[in-house]
Every structure is written in C-alpha cells, then in structure tokens.
Enzyme design. Sequence first.
Site, PDB file in Angstrom:
ATOM      1  N   GLU A   1      -4.368  -8.896  -0.881  1.00  0.00           N
ATOM      2  CA  GLU A   1      -4.839  -8.681   0.498  1.00  0.00           C
ATOM      3  C   GLU A   1      -6.315  -8.314   0.519  1.00  0.00           C
ATOM      4  OE1 GLU A   1      -2.419  -6.244   3.199  1.00  0.00           O
ATOM      5  OE2 GLU A   1      -4.282  -5.583   4.153  1.00  0.00           O
TER       6      GLU A   1
ATOM      7  N   GLU B   1       0.810  -1.226   0.000  1.00  0.00           N
ATOM      8  CA  GLU B   1       0.000   0.000   0.000  1.00  0.00           C
ATOM      9  C   GLU B   1       0.846   1.279   0.000  1.00  0.00           C
ATOM     10  OE1 GLU B   1      -2.870  -0.427   3.154  1.00  0.00           O
ATOM     11  OE2 GLU B   1      -3.823  -2.142   2.181  1.00  0.00           O
TER      12      GLU B   1
END
Length: 522
Positions: free
Chosen positions: A364, A259
């Site tokens: 994820e 991220e």
Amino acid sequence: MSRWKVVILCLLSFMFEIGHASFQCNPKTYDGAFLNIVCVCNATFCDEIEPIGEIAEGKAIVYRSSLDGDRLKRMSMKMKEKLRKNESVNVTITIDASERFQNIFGFGGAFTDSAGDQFVSLSETLQNYIVDSYFGKNGLEYNIGRVPIASCDFSTHEYSYDDVHDDFELKHFALPDEDLKLKIPFIKKAIEKTEGNIQLFASPWSAPGWMKVTGRMRGGGAMRNDKRVYQAYADYFFKFFEAYSSHAITFWGLTIQNEPSTGADMAWRWQTMNYTAETMRDFLKKYLGPKLKENKLTETLKVMVLDDGRGLLPGWADTIFNDPEATKYADGVAVHWYGNLYSPAVLLDITQRHHPTKFIFGTEACAGYFGHHGPIMGDWFRAESYADDIITDLNHHVTGWTDWNLCLDETGGPNWAYNVVDSPIIVNRTAQEFYKQPMFYALGHFSKFLPRGSTRVFTKIEGNLAVSATSVVIEGGRRATVILSKASNSLLTRIVDSSTGFSIVLNLPPRSIHTVIWKKRK
C-alpha cells in the site's frame, strides 16, 4: 496564469492535435507552483501508451515523463560509443547484469469500495477506458490487485460479512452489495482485460465487531481471547475466498491484517484490529494457517505477515519466521510506504538477509494522506515521490509495489472516516470524465516495462545525488532502467551496460522520469 504556462499549454495542445492522436495526452492545467497538468479522458478520447515495438540492434527505446508535460513519451535513440568534442556527461549509470537480485512480482492498485463506487458511476465507455488504462496492452499493464476483506475507511460505512453476534458457525455470512455491485464487477473486467494474468491478494481491516474486545470494527482493540473466536475468524477468511470463487475470482495471496500497529490506538477513526508480532504468529500457526492449508481452494495462497510500515522490521518478521510452526504457513512480508521518511531502507536489506527464502512485497501507498489531504490536481511532486519510493524499494529487495485506490472522486473519497487522499485517477462523475494524475504515468514507468519475472540487477550512479535508478533484465534478452531526476537543471547522462558493451547518452530534462529499454547484443 503566467505567460510561460500558457505557451507550454499551447504547445501541448498543438502536439495533441498533430501527433499520434491516440497516444497523446489531452492536457488540462491547474494553478500551482509549477505547471500542473492532468490528462483528460472523456466519452470520445482517452490517451494510450505507444507500444515498445521492435528494438533494433544498437538502438534503445526511451519513455519520458516530466514536469514540463511529457507523459510516457516514446523516443528511439542510437547507441553512442563516444561523446562529441568538448562534451562531458554529468551522470554515469552503470548496470551489471551478472549481479542479480530478486525477481519482480508486479505492480497494481486496490479495488476498494470507493474505487468501485467511482467506477460504476461512469458510462460503459469510460469504464472501459479505466480498465484499458490500467490493465490493457496500451495502458500500464497492471498485474496486481488488492481487495479489502469487507469494509475499510474507503467505504461508506462499517460492515462485515457476518454482523450477527456470536455466530461462531458463520451461518449468516454473506457478501453485501459493496462486493456484488462495486468490487466484483470492476475486478472481473480487470481479469478479462489481462486474460487472467492478474494476481489478487486480500486484506482485512478488522474482524467483525463482535469478535473484538471492543465490540466494534472501528477503533483499536484485539480479538476476544476465545478459541471459538479465533477459529471462527480463520473460517471467515476461508468463506471470503469461497464466496469470491463462486464468482469465478481466485486469489494469489493475502495479508493477515492491514496495519496492525494502528490497532493499539483505541480511538483510531476507522476499522482496525490490534496484533503484536506474537499474537499474529500464534493466530497464524494455530488457526489461520491450518485452515487455509486443509482446503484445496486456499492451500497455495501466499500468506504475507506485517502489512505495515518497514519501521517494524526486522523484528516482526523474525518473531514469526523464526518460529518453526508459524514459518510453514508464511511466505513473505508486506510493507506500506507510510513512515518511510523516518525508517531507513536498510531495514529491508536486514530482513532479506535474515530470511532469504521469504519475499518482501509493497502492499500500500498513496499521496495526500498528510499535509494537504486529498488530491492536488496535476502535482508533479507526488509523481516524483512515487517513483523515488519504488526505486528505493526495488533496490532493497522489494518484489513489487501496490498503489492504494485505483480511482477516487475529486475530494479524494468517498471515505466514511473523512480520511481523504489522492489517487492516480480522479473521477468527475458529473462531467462524465476522469483525469490521469502525474502519479499515473510515474507508475507506468515501472509497471509497463518491468514485467513479472524480470530480475533486478546491480545499478551504480555517479555524478549527481538528485538522480536515482533501478534496472532489470527481462526474459528474451531485454534490459530496462528506470531513472528519476529531481534536479532543477538538465543532466547529460550516460548509461553503460557493462555486461554487453551497450552505451547510450541521453539528456535528462529537469524533474523527469525515464525508462530506457534495450536488447542484449547477440
């Protein structure tokens, strides 16, 4: 507890007593808007999934999970050419195996510090039950595992593998107890259970703090603009793979940064590091890519860019893959499910069209990260959310799907940043038992029946917008379709395999997931 919940619980308990005991859920209910059921595993019992077995000509094997308490319940059904008089279907699902798309890589979860902490807190019997449940032939048959490089929010504190300031030669690089006592033992059991048929990929949340402009892993900020730092960080990746190799653990791939968009927030509450597409491109082509390719241990690793929400596509992929040097070192795009409500899945299609030689992989997802943080025991809506997202991803060229923590405690941790979430398995270390959430069984509808190497094929649904589905062809002539019904009523549904003439009619109970498996006619 309402009367109807008591009745259903009694029926479930009765089924557990008289059925194929090893395959039945040992149910425990929780108060909620609907019937909230988990399946309990303790020292004396843990449910399994009944094998597919042989599929006779003209028959299909069906697995069902539902709001009402079915958990991967196996059924055998006959092919049906005609409906009864005055009978009509509500939904038609048509599969065309001649129109083929991406191959499936697989499904799995993450070996975080928190998952390892819960795993080692259990007896050896229960540890084996968790490994069997996820990776065994009578379990979900996971074949993907994600491993954080050093610490993340699902750790008890910040740490890297070398916290000695300006140690550019990484003389102090070492794996700590979190790897040696929590992650590695769990991973090795999974490798043994799958007989090595597990593909591991690694992801860092941050470089060591001294490599960042802020001096700390926690919070945003980029790497220091120093060639010595860039090279040291590329070396840091290699040393990680080298260290794990010394424990007989090898990897299939890696993502460059978890991220990276969160790294723009200097007040981010846990470990992160900022990249733009341009800075990730440059680090990959100048430092990380060459370092990995020059070493036999790492030369075949699959390198995935982005590792963030699909809302950043296709731009992020275009920036890296359109660079003639960077694209040599990049194999695919990693995507997370966060923000999917606001980012249309067509962005995945566009990315695939722009870069047909690169794969897209889900790295994820978790429930309980917003709204009600942490676990909701027995919540069916979260199972539906998982199934819905996996179907959508697969129908838009994604090659697999990775859940987040393999197991957590009853609070949704431990998490040093108090970013608690849900997990398919919740551990009660005091009682020495664990609970399989509905999400666990939702995942199994895909991971167990859509094996690595299967190929997604065209699927069309007519009749009800509350139904979604995805289909694959499997080596050896099998076909499989996974169907999610979010409808509040039963739906009579016909599945038609246009390439083989196979047709089956089944009833979809309210709020249910089905996997239907059949064989191509000879």
